[in-house]
Design a protein around this motif. Structure first.
Motif, PDB file in Angstrom:
ATOM      1  N   THR A 177       0.827  -1.211   0.000  1.00 36.58           N
ATOM      2  CA  THR A 177       0.000   0.000   0.000  1.00 36.58           C
ATOM      3  C   THR A 177       0.864   1.265   0.000  1.00 36.58           C
ATOM      4  O   THR A 177       0.494   2.279  -0.610  1.00 36.58           O
ATOM      5  CB  THR A 177      -0.931   0.007   1.233  1.00 36.58           C
ATOM      6  OG1 THR A 177      -1.705  -1.191   1.240  1.00 36.58           O
ATOM      7  CG2 THR A 177      -1.880   1.194   1.191  1.00 36.58           C
ATOM      8  N   LEU A 192      -7.007   5.305  -0.853  1.00 37.13           N
ATOM      9  CA  LEU A 192      -6.614   4.548   0.336  1.00 37.13           C
ATOM     10  C   LEU A 192      -7.840   4.099   1.130  1.00 37.13           C
ATOM     11  O   LEU A 192      -7.883   2.978   1.640  1.00 37.13           O
ATOM     12  CB  LEU A 192      -5.698   5.405   1.222  1.00 37.13           C
ATOM     13  CG  LEU A 192      -4.303   5.690   0.652  1.00 37.13           C
ATOM     14  CD1 LEU A 192      -3.581   6.727   1.500  1.00 37.13           C
ATOM     15  CD2 LEU A 192      -3.482   4.407   0.581  1.00 37.13           C
ATOM     16  N   GLU A 193      -8.831   4.973   1.226  1.00 34.84           N
ATOM     17  CA  GLU A 193     -10.062   4.607   1.935  1.00 34.84           C
ATOM     18  C   GLU A 193     -10.808   3.502   1.192  1.00 34.84           C
ATOM     19  O   GLU A 193     -11.375   2.591   1.805  1.00 34.84           O
ATOM     20  CB  GLU A 193     -10.949   5.841   2.100  1.00 34.84           C
ATOM     21  CG  GLU A 193     -10.389   6.867   3.085  1.00 34.84           C
ATOM     22  CD  GLU A 193     -11.182   8.162   3.096  1.00 34.84           C
ATOM     23  OE1 GLU A 193     -12.129   8.267   2.281  1.00 34.84           O
ATOM     24  OE2 GLU A 193     -10.863   9.048   3.904  1.00 34.84           O
ATOM     25  N   LEU A 215      -9.477   1.173  -0.566  1.00 32.23           N
ATOM     26  CA  LEU A 215      -8.763  -0.091  -0.374  1.00 32.23           C
ATOM     27  C   LEU A 215      -9.180  -0.791   0.915  1.00 32.23           C
ATOM     28  O   LEU A 215      -9.028  -2.005   1.048  1.00 32.23           O
ATOM     29  CB  LEU A 215      -7.248   0.141  -0.360  1.00 32.23           C
ATOM     30  CG  LEU A 215      -6.607   0.487  -1.700  1.00 32.23           C
ATOM     31  CD1 LEU A 215      -5.120   0.767  -1.536  1.00 32.23           C
ATOM     32  CD2 LEU A 215      -6.827  -0.630  -2.709  1.00 32.23           C
ATOM     33  N   GLU A 216      -9.679  -0.009   1.871  1.00 33.42           N
ATOM     34  CA  GLU A 216     -10.135  -0.596   3.121  1.00 33.42           C
ATOM     35  C   GLU A 216     -11.506  -1.251   2.976  1.00 33.42           C
ATOM     36  O   GLU A 216     -11.917  -2.019   3.839  1.00 33.42           O
ATOM     37  CB  GLU A 216     -10.188   0.480   4.216  1.00 33.42           C
ATOM     38  CG  GLU A 216      -8.824   1.068   4.558  1.00 33.42           C
ATOM     39  CD  GLU A 216      -8.916   2.155   5.612  1.00 33.42           C
ATOM     40  OE1 GLU A 216     -10.044   2.432   6.069  1.00 33.42           O
ATOM     41  OE2 GLU A 216      -7.873   2.714   5.981  1.00 33.42           O
ATOM     42  N   GLU A 217     -12.195  -0.945   1.889  1.00 26.32           N
ATOM     43  CA  GLU A 217     -13.521  -1.524   1.650  1.00 26.32           C
ATOM     44  C   GLU A 217     -13.354  -2.842   0.888  1.00 26.32           C
ATOM     45  O   GLU A 217     -13.178  -2.858  -0.321  1.00 26.32           O
ATOM     46  CB  GLU A 217     -14.397  -0.559   0.859  1.00 26.32           C
ATOM     47  CG  GLU A 217     -14.693   0.740   1.579  1.00 26.32           C
ATOM     48  CD  GLU A 217     -15.574   0.511   2.803  1.00 26.32           C
ATOM     49  OE1 GLU A 217     -16.367  -0.455   2.791  1.00 26.32           O
ATOM     50  OE2 GLU A 217     -15.461   1.303   3.758  1.00 26.32           O
ATOM     51  N   GLN A 218     -13.403  -3.930   1.608  1.00 23.48           N
ATOM     52  CA  GLN A 218     -13.172  -5.232   1.002  1.00 23.48           C
ATOM     53  C   GLN A 218     -14.164  -5.517  -0.123  1.00 23.48           C
ATOM     54  O   GLN A 218     -13.815  -6.135  -1.132  1.00 23.48           O
ATOM     55  CB  GLN A 218     -13.269  -6.319   2.077  1.00 23.48           C
ATOM     56  CG  GLN A 218     -12.995  -7.723   1.555  1.00 23.48           C
ATOM     57  CD  GLN A 218     -12.788  -8.712   2.679  1.00 23.48           C
ATOM     58  OE1 GLN A 218     -11.921  -8.536   3.519  1.00 23.48           O
ATOM     59  NE2 GLN A 218     -13.588  -9.760   2.700  1.00 23.48           N
TER      60      GLN A 218
END
Length: 345
Positions: free
Chosen positions: A237, A255-256, A258-261
């Protein structure tokens, strides 16, 4: 294709290649100096004007050169008919690094590290999809007199555990019978096909373990078969920060995202449809990702698994200004070796 169209295609490829390499808008003089196009700067300027009118390139500033648009990147990628193979040293290093993995988690962890290092982008890999996995072994373990642990081991090396509260004490003999009953119902079968076999086995169980069999099979069906849990592993990342300027100020949104699977799973699912099988590569550019927060990014992905089947997806995410041929070759190589290693275990 006419000679003019062929030359304009060459000009577009040159602009994309130079922009990816230099990160600077590309002018006609630079194209003449760097590429053997066989025509004058004036002809190149005319070609660039035509490419701009067609939406393949754009001019960010009045006095600057041109940069590719998403349409231009798509045209560039679609013209890649054969991937340049990695060197023998590179493929040997990939194979050796992955073969040293001790279990499934280690294989996937090494795969994302490799992809992140090879591409200098964010790497993502999906755990083998449970519905596509075949059950190698099912174990039943007593945690307390009335609580059992169901352990499912698949042919990919994935291990899933579920706890069942039986509501009453279960004897060792009953646990042994339950282990045999459930094991025979699912062993050697794909989890996606196991629902009816588990239900039938539980319904036909001897009276003394039927209640326990129904409870255990219900947990397996509901949590492993009908609602398969899908997990992802990410790596690299921090590579995004090296390309922060390429995201037009929206790096934080990337980046946010990427946190959402769920977003990443949808991208890998789309790659499965686009790539049509393990070893095949899909490229989603900008708006093609259908994710508002991922505008300005591209996803290069493939499926991995034994020949003829797909266990899961893997790939990289980065700015649209990425080395597409090199990234596609790296994703294809790592996916191929991950599939081979998992099929041999």
């Amino acid at each position: 294709m006419s000679a003019t169209e062929d030359r304009r295609a060459q000009v577009l490829r040159a602009i994309v290649a130079d922009y990816i390499s230099s990160q600077e808008p590309v002018g006609s003089k630079a194209l003449v100096d760097r590429h053997n196009l066989g025509v004058s700067s004036a002809t190149i300027r005319n070609d660039m004007a035509a490419l701009e009118d067609e939406g393949f390139i754009t001019q960010p500033h009045t006095s600057s050169g041109r940069v590719p648009t998403e349409k231009g990147y798509r045209q560039f990628v679609d013209a890649i008919h054969e991937l340049k193979p990695l060197s023998r040293a590179e493929t040997h290093a990939i194979q050796s690094f992955l073969e040293d993995a001790v279990d499934l988690d280690d294989v996937l962890r090494r795969a994302v590290r490799l992809l992140a290092q090879l591409t200098q982008q964010v790497a993502v890999i999906q755990y083998p999809i449970l519905g596509q996995a075949t059950v190698r072994h099912l174990e039943v373990v007593d945690l307390t007199p009335s609580r059992l642990l169901l352990v499912v081991i698949t042919d990919t090396g994935r291990v899933e555990q579920r706890v069942v509260d039986m509501g009453r004490p279960v004897s060792e003999d009953d646990i042994s019978a339950l282990r045999t009953l459930l094991g025979q119902a699912v062993s050697g079968k794909r989890l996606a096909d196991a629902s009816s076999d588990l239900a039938e086995a539980a319904a036909a169980a001897p009276d003394y373990i039927r209640t326990a069999a129904v409870q255990a099979s219900s947990v397996l069906i509901e949590t492993l078969v009908e609602q398969p849990e899908t997990r992802l592993m990410l790596g690299g990342t921090a590579n995004l920060t090296r390309n922060a300027a390429s995201f037009d100020g929206s790096l934080q949104r990337v980046l946010e995202a990427l946190e959402e699977q769920v977003i990443l799973l949808k991208l890998l699912a789309a790659s499965r449809d686009l790539a049509a099988g393990p070893g095949r590569i899909s490229v989603q550019i900008g708006e093609e990702t259908k994710a508002e927060d991922l505008r300005g990014t591209a996803v290069v992905a493939s499926q991995y698994g034994p020949e003829g089947s797909a266990l899961g997806g893997m790939g990289v995410l980065g700015p649209t200004r990425m080395d597409y041929p090199g990234t596609m070759a790296s994703v294809a190589a790592v996916a191929r070796y991950v599939g081979q290693i998992l099929s041999e275990r």
